[in-house]
Structures are given as C-alpha cells and as structure tokens.
Design a protein around this motif. Structure first.
Motif, PDB file in Angstrom:
ATOM      1  N   SER A   1       0.830  -1.200   0.000  1.00 50.85           N
ATOM      2  CA  SER A   1       0.000   0.000   0.000  1.00 50.85           C
ATOM      3  C   SER A   1       0.863   1.248   0.000  1.00 50.85           C
ATOM      4  N   ALA A   2       0.310   2.317  -0.535  1.00 54.74           N
ATOM      5  CA  ALA A   2       1.041   3.577  -0.602  1.00 54.74           C
ATOM      6  C   ALA A   2       1.451   4.056   0.784  1.00 54.74           C
ATOM      7  N   ARG A   3       0.613   3.777   1.790  1.00 52.63           N
ATOM      8  CA  ARG A   3       0.909   4.205   3.154  1.00 52.63           C
ATOM      9  C   ARG A   3       2.215   3.588   3.667  1.00 52.63           C
ATOM     10  N   ASN A   4       2.568   2.410   3.152  1.00 50.59           N
ATOM     11  CA  ASN A   4       3.742   1.700   3.662  1.00 50.59           C
ATOM     12  C   ASN A   4       4.996   1.870   2.807  1.00 50.59           C
ATOM     13  N   THR A   5       4.939   2.726   1.807  1.00 49.55           N
ATOM     14  CA  THR A   5       6.127   2.914   0.968  1.00 49.55           C
ATOM     15  C   THR A   5       7.314   3.443   1.775  1.00 49.55           C
ATOM     16  N   SER A   6       7.030   4.253   2.784  1.00 45.20           N
ATOM     17  CA  SER A   6       8.126   4.798   3.595  1.00 45.20           C
ATOM     18  C   SER A   6       8.804   3.706   4.412  1.00 45.20           C
ATOM     19  N   LEU A   7       8.054   2.660   4.785  1.00 46.09           N
ATOM     20  CA  LEU A   7       8.669   1.556   5.505  1.00 46.09           C
ATOM     21  C   LEU A   7       9.605   0.767   4.583  1.00 46.09           C
ATOM     22  N   PHE A   8       9.209   0.616   3.324  1.00 42.97           N
ATOM     23  CA  PHE A   8      10.115  -0.018   2.357  1.00 42.97           C
ATOM     24  C   PHE A   8      11.376   0.822   2.187  1.00 42.97           C
ATOM     25  N   ALA A   9      11.222   2.147   2.179  1.00 39.16           N
ATOM     26  CA  ALA A   9      12.390   3.026   2.064  1.00 39.16           C
ATOM     27  C   ALA A   9      13.348   2.807   3.218  1.00 39.16           C
ATOM     28  N   ALA A  10      12.803   2.600   4.429  1.00 36.08           N
ATOM     29  CA  ALA A  10      13.655   2.351   5.590  1.00 36.08           C
ATOM     30  C   ALA A  10      14.423   1.044   5.434  1.00 36.08           C
ATOM     31  N   VAL A  11      13.743  -0.009   4.979  1.00 38.50           N
ATOM     32  CA  VAL A  11      14.398  -1.301   4.777  1.00 38.50           C
ATOM     33  C   VAL A  11      15.478  -1.199   3.704  1.00 38.50           C
ATOM     34  N   ALA A  12      15.155  -0.533   2.602  1.00 41.15           N
ATOM     35  CA  ALA A  12      16.125  -0.388   1.521  1.00 41.15           C
ATOM     36  C   ALA A  12      17.339   0.413   1.976  1.00 41.15           C
ATOM     37  N   GLY A  13      17.107   1.504   2.692  1.00 40.08           N
ATOM     38  CA  GLY A  13      18.214   2.330   3.149  1.00 40.08           C
ATOM     39  C   GLY A  13      19.107   1.625   4.141  1.00 40.08           C
ATOM     40  N   ALA A  14      18.521   0.744   4.965  1.00 39.17           N
ATOM     41  CA  ALA A  14      19.298   0.056   5.989  1.00 39.17           C
ATOM     42  C   ALA A  14      20.017  -1.184   5.460  1.00 39.17           C
ATOM     43  N   LEU A  15      19.454  -1.841   4.453  1.00 35.37           N
ATOM     44  CA  LEU A  15      19.995  -3.124   4.020  1.00 35.37           C
ATOM     45  C   LEU A  15      20.702  -3.097   2.671  1.00 35.37           C
ATOM     46  N   ALA A  16      20.242  -2.261   1.749  1.00 35.65           N
ATOM     47  CA  ALA A  16      20.750  -2.321   0.377  1.00 35.65           C
ATOM     48  C   ALA A  16      22.230  -1.983   0.226  1.00 35.65           C
ATOM     49  N   PRO A  17      22.787  -0.969   0.924  1.00 35.02           N
ATOM     50  CA  PRO A  17      24.196  -0.627   0.673  1.00 35.02           C
ATOM     51  C   PRO A  17      25.158  -1.788   0.858  1.00 35.02           C
ATOM     52  N   GLY A  18      24.878  -2.697   1.770  1.00 37.34           N
ATOM     53  CA  GLY A  18      25.774  -3.823   1.999  1.00 37.34           C
ATOM     54  C   GLY A  18      25.813  -4.821   0.857  1.00 37.34           C
ATOM     55  N   LEU A  19      24.885  -4.707  -0.081  1.00 39.07           N
ATOM     56  CA  LEU A  19      24.859  -5.624  -1.214  1.00 39.07           C
ATOM     57  C   LEU A  19      25.855  -5.251  -2.300  1.00 39.07           C
ATOM     58  N   PHE A  20      26.388  -4.041  -2.225  1.00 39.86           N
ATOM     59  CA  PHE A  20      27.223  -3.535  -3.305  1.00 39.86           C
ATOM     60  C   PHE A  20      28.598  -3.165  -2.777  1.00 39.86           C
ATOM     61  N   VAL A  21      29.584  -3.160  -3.665  1.00 35.13           N
ATOM     62  CA  VAL A  21      30.912  -2.704  -3.290  1.00 35.13           C
ATOM     63  C   VAL A  21      30.849  -1.214  -3.011  1.00 35.13           C
ATOM     64  N   GLU A  22      31.825  -0.720  -2.274  1.00 37.07           N
ATOM     65  CA  GLU A  22      31.733   0.644  -1.778  1.00 37.07           C
ATOM     66  C   GLU A  22      31.711   1.689  -2.883  1.00 37.07           C
ATOM     67  N   GLU A  23      32.436   1.482  -3.945  1.00 32.06           N
ATOM     68  CA  GLU A  23      32.485   2.480  -5.020  1.00 32.06           C
ATOM     69  C   GLU A  23      32.521   1.772  -6.355  1.00 32.06           C
ATOM     70  N   PRO A  24      31.390   1.245  -6.801  1.00 33.17           N
ATOM     71  CA  PRO A  24      31.392   0.470  -8.040  1.00 33.17           C
ATOM     72  C   PRO A  24      31.860   1.298  -9.230  1.00 33.17           C
ATOM     73  N   GLY A  25      32.748   0.719 -10.007  1.00 31.35           N
ATOM     74  CA  GLY A  25      33.201   1.369 -11.233  1.00 31.35           C
ATOM     75  C   GLY A  25      34.281   2.403 -11.045  1.00 31.35           C
TER      76      GLY A  25
END
Length: 481
Positions: free
Chosen positions: A297-321
């Motif tokens: 739901s649109a109301r919960n998009t901000s919760l997805f943003a929190a999960v993405a911000g907290a978890l996603a950076p660790g999936l990638f190398v620090e400075e790709p390319g």
C-alpha cells in the motif's frame, strides 16, 4: 579527501535535504486534532473517556486506543510550546529516523557521492510519512529504524540484548498500532534465518517475548482486538491505503518510492548477472523482497524506504566502477554520474528553501477554521453533523461543547457502515441519505459547499443556512437562534 571530512560533508548534505524536504509543507495532519483532544482528557482526568464522549455516532463504547501514548505526548508538547512545536518535532523525528537508517546501511563504510545520492533518494521515498506536521506513525518509523540498526549491528558481530527489543516493544505498542510491523519483521528474519540455517531460534524467542510485551498496556489483550480490527478493516475509500499507481502519472505520486524501487531492481539485476545468486547476500535480498511484497500500500512505501536504506548498501561494493585499473573514460563517466545524482537533489532543495518555515499550516480540506469559529462564537451546543475530513478538527476545537458525527478514528471507533452512512449523506447518495437528519437528529450541520448535499440542504424543510464562506456553510434548525 579524508574520511572524517567526507563524513562531515555527507551529513551536511543530508541535513540540508532534510530541512528542505521537511519544510516544503507543514500542514497539520487531520489526525493530530483527535490525538490532542484525547491527550487533554487523559491529562486532566487520568482515565479514558467513554466511547461517546467525542462522537454521537460511536459504534464501540469500550475503545482500546492503541495510540493513547502518542496522544499524551502530543498534548504535553502542545502545552509546553503551542501548535507550531509540531513542525520542529517533525524535523527532529525525520532526522533521527534518517540517521538510524544511514547508520544501519553505512556501518563503517566511507561516504561517497553515490551513497549520498542513494540516501537522497531514500529520503524522498521516506518523505510521504513526514509531509504533515506530525502523525502517530512517526513513532513506528523511529522504532523500526532502530530495529534495523540493531539487526545490522548483529550482522557485524555486535550482539543486541533481547531485553532491548522487549523494552522498546512495550513503548511502541502504547504509541502506535504499527508495532505489528516490528513483530512481522522479527518473523521475517526468523524465517530467513531458518532457510539459511542461521540463528533462527534467537529471533523466534524475540518474537515470543515481544508478543508478550505488547500486553503491557492499559487495555491488556483488548489492545490486540482493537489492533486486529484495524488490520482487517477495509480502507478502499482511502487512496493512501491502496497500492501505488504505477501507470497513471508515473512520477507525479510517490516518485521517491518508484525511483528507489526501480533503481534497486536494476542494481540487483546487474549484481546477479555479474556475481550470480550464490555469491550475493541472499538473506538480505530475500528480506527486502518479502517486505516489498507484503507491504504494497502507498501508506507503507516509507517503511520499504527504511528497509532499503538500511539493508541495500551492503549488497554492493563501496564504489562500483571507480577502481584504479578502470579505463579513464569509465572513471570519468562514473564521476559524472555520481556528481549529477548528487547535485539534482541539492539543487531541488535549494530551490524550495526556506519553504514554509516552522509555522503550522491549516489546510482548508481538513480544518474549517472560520466555520468552527462561528459555532464557537454563537455558543452552539449539541451534536454536529460533519464530514469525515472535518471531524477531527471540529472535535478538538469544540470539545466539551459539541460532539461530532465522524472523525479520523475510523477503524477504532466506527463500523465501516457508519462511515458509509456519513459519506452517503454528504454526497447525497442513495435513497436514505436524509436519515442522518432524523436518526439521530443533529443540532447543527457543517458542510463543504462543494459537496452534493449542500444545494439540497438549502431547500430542506426545517433547516436554515446561518453561515457561509468561500468553502463551507453552517446549517441550524429553524428557530434555534
């Protein structure tokens, strides 16, 4: 640039964006008013009001209010510094939420242009829950961001006591019904840990302890009855509870969420192509995927943003390319991309600054100030028939003098049938829309002049228009003044 200097500019950049984004609009959230009304009652009496104290169409006489703690805090802030304090509170809570998300995602990583651009996008996706001055859901964002930070700390070898989860859950469960998001998170982590043969028993124990902790509230198990009713109540008439519209006006609504979601899908696809599924951090990818599917739901998009911000950076190398062995054109292209993504949010922020400052706004769609002032000046008493969007403001301003037909406590106080009955009246829909003029008969009607019922009330026997402005009108029974 040294790491300490990079961190300074990184946080300065985010703080500028937070200030700009949070002060573009400072409209008072409609739910603020009924929280203040309840908070005042609790402060002055020390007990909860009867079910029909604020509304004459109340369906539930015993109300287990899962946001009572927020009401107490809001009224305490109002007593201390007035209504404008809620704008400052919005800034503080958004900053705290964002800081916890960044700490969870960055850990000891060195800030770069790409990470700054990524968190600018996370902030934009987080913003819909912080556009109004303050709402109870803010507390759920803070606690959820804290739990995400603890989750990442443990993944880096720093254990967090289960007692801390239990203590925060006690507070969370008394502030906002979003505590169920925390319980869902514990279940998700335990499920993923079980799949990958991790420490799932710890997360199962935390879920059990936190579930028991929710019973530490003034209502006991009745809090779950109230919360469960709220979870299953249909909200088809409320746009923010519907799925995000992707094909109509693609970037006009929830642009931050859409850009973040699509960007992550593309980035994860590239990682999958380069590294393969086995070499990726599969538990994190699975957690993000489960959360994205369950909270649509649109109301919960901000919760997805929190999960993405907290978890996603660790999936990638620090400075790709940006490796030293890259072709100079590749490095130049990377620098150009990072600079562009960094400057666009900054330019947008500088354009909107200083925004509306720190003053609270009163949108006419939910705060009919002049019409309510008329009722107060004429000392009208009794029951006020008022549309859903106006109910909470009228409830606060006329507390102790008039009860409203409907207010923002939609799933807490009223049955869906009652909401539809009020909505049918103001839209003049159906054969029985006039029933609210008879049973129970109101002592006054406050109606937006754009509503279909307004011209019908002008010719309705027994009612007289006594006030009219550019947006609203007030009707009283003949002979009442």
């Amino acid at each position: 640039m040294s790491t300490s200097l990079a961190k300074f500019f990184f946080w300065l950049y985010l703080l500028v964006l937070i200030w700009a984004d949070a002060t573009v609009t400072n409209w008072a959230d409609p739910d603020l008013w009924h929280r203040l009304a309840l908070g005042e009652f609790l402060w002055h009496t020390g007990h909860f009001p009867p079910g029909d104290y604020f509304s004459y169409l109340t369906d539930y006489k015993i109300i287990a209010d899962h946001e009572w703690g927020s009401a107490v805090i809001f009224y305490g802030l109002y007593q201390w510094a007035g209504l404008d304090i809620f704008v400052a509170v919005k800034l503080v809570t958004l900053t705290l939420t964002m800081a916890l998300i960044v700490w969870a995602g960055m850990y000891q990583r060195r800030p770069t242009m790409m990470t700054a651009a990524f968190y600018a996008l996370v902030l934009l996706a987080l913003l819909p829950s912080f556009q109004s001055a303050i709402r109870c859901m803010t507390f759920s964002h803070i606690f959820f961001a804290l739990w995400l930070y603890w989750f990442q700390r443990e993944r880096h070898g720093h254990p967090v006591s289960t007692y801390l989860y239990a203590i925060t859950m006690v507070v969370w469960a008394n502030l906002h019904g979003g505590f169920v998001v925390g319980l869902a998170w514990l279940l998700m982590v335990g499920f993923v840990e079980m799949i990958f043969q991790g420490h799932w028993k710890i997360w199962a124990a935390r879920f059990g302890v936190c579930l028991l902790a929710t019973l530490i509230n003034p209502f006991g198990a009745r809090l779950w009855l109230s919360t469960g009713r709220a979870l299953i109540t249909s909200r088809q008439d409320f746009g923010e509870w519907q799925p995000v519209p992707w094909w109509t006006n693609p970037l006009g609504v929830y642009p931050g969420y859409k850009l973040l979601f699509v960007g992550l899908i593309v980035a994860l696809g590239i990682q999958f192509y380069r590294r393969g599924w086995v070499k990726m951090d599969r538990p994190i990818v699975l957690l993000m995927g489960i959360f994205a599917v369950l909270f649509l739901s649109a109301r919960n998009t901000s919760l997805f943003a929190a999960v993405a911000g907290a978890l996603a950076p660790g999936l990638f190398v620090e400075e790709p390319g940006a490796r030293d062995d890259d072709h100079p054109l590749q490095r130049l292209g990377h620098m150009a991309l990072g600079t562009t993504l960094l400057l666009i949010p900054l330019y947008a922020a500088l354009v909107v600054l200083p925004g509306t400052g720190l003053n609270l706004d009163y949108p006419h769609v939910s705060a009919p100030r002049d019409a309510v002032d008329y009722l107060k000046a004429r000392k009208v008493r009794g029951d006020l028939l008022v549309p859903f969007n106006y109910g909470s403001y009228a409830m606060w301003e006329l507390r102790g003098k008039m009860r409203v037909s409907m207010d923002g406590r939609y799933d807490l106080v009223y049955l869906p049938a009652t909401y539809r009955r009020v909505d049918d009246f103001f839209s003049a829909h159906g054969d029985h829309w006039q029933s609210l003029l008879i049973s129970p008969k109101p002592d006054a009607i406050l109606v937006p002049i754009v509503d279909p019922v307004y011209p019908k009330l002008l010719t309705e026997p027994g009612w007289k228009e006594v006030y009219h402005d550019d947006t609203d009108a007030v009707f009283l029974p003949h002979g009442s003044l």
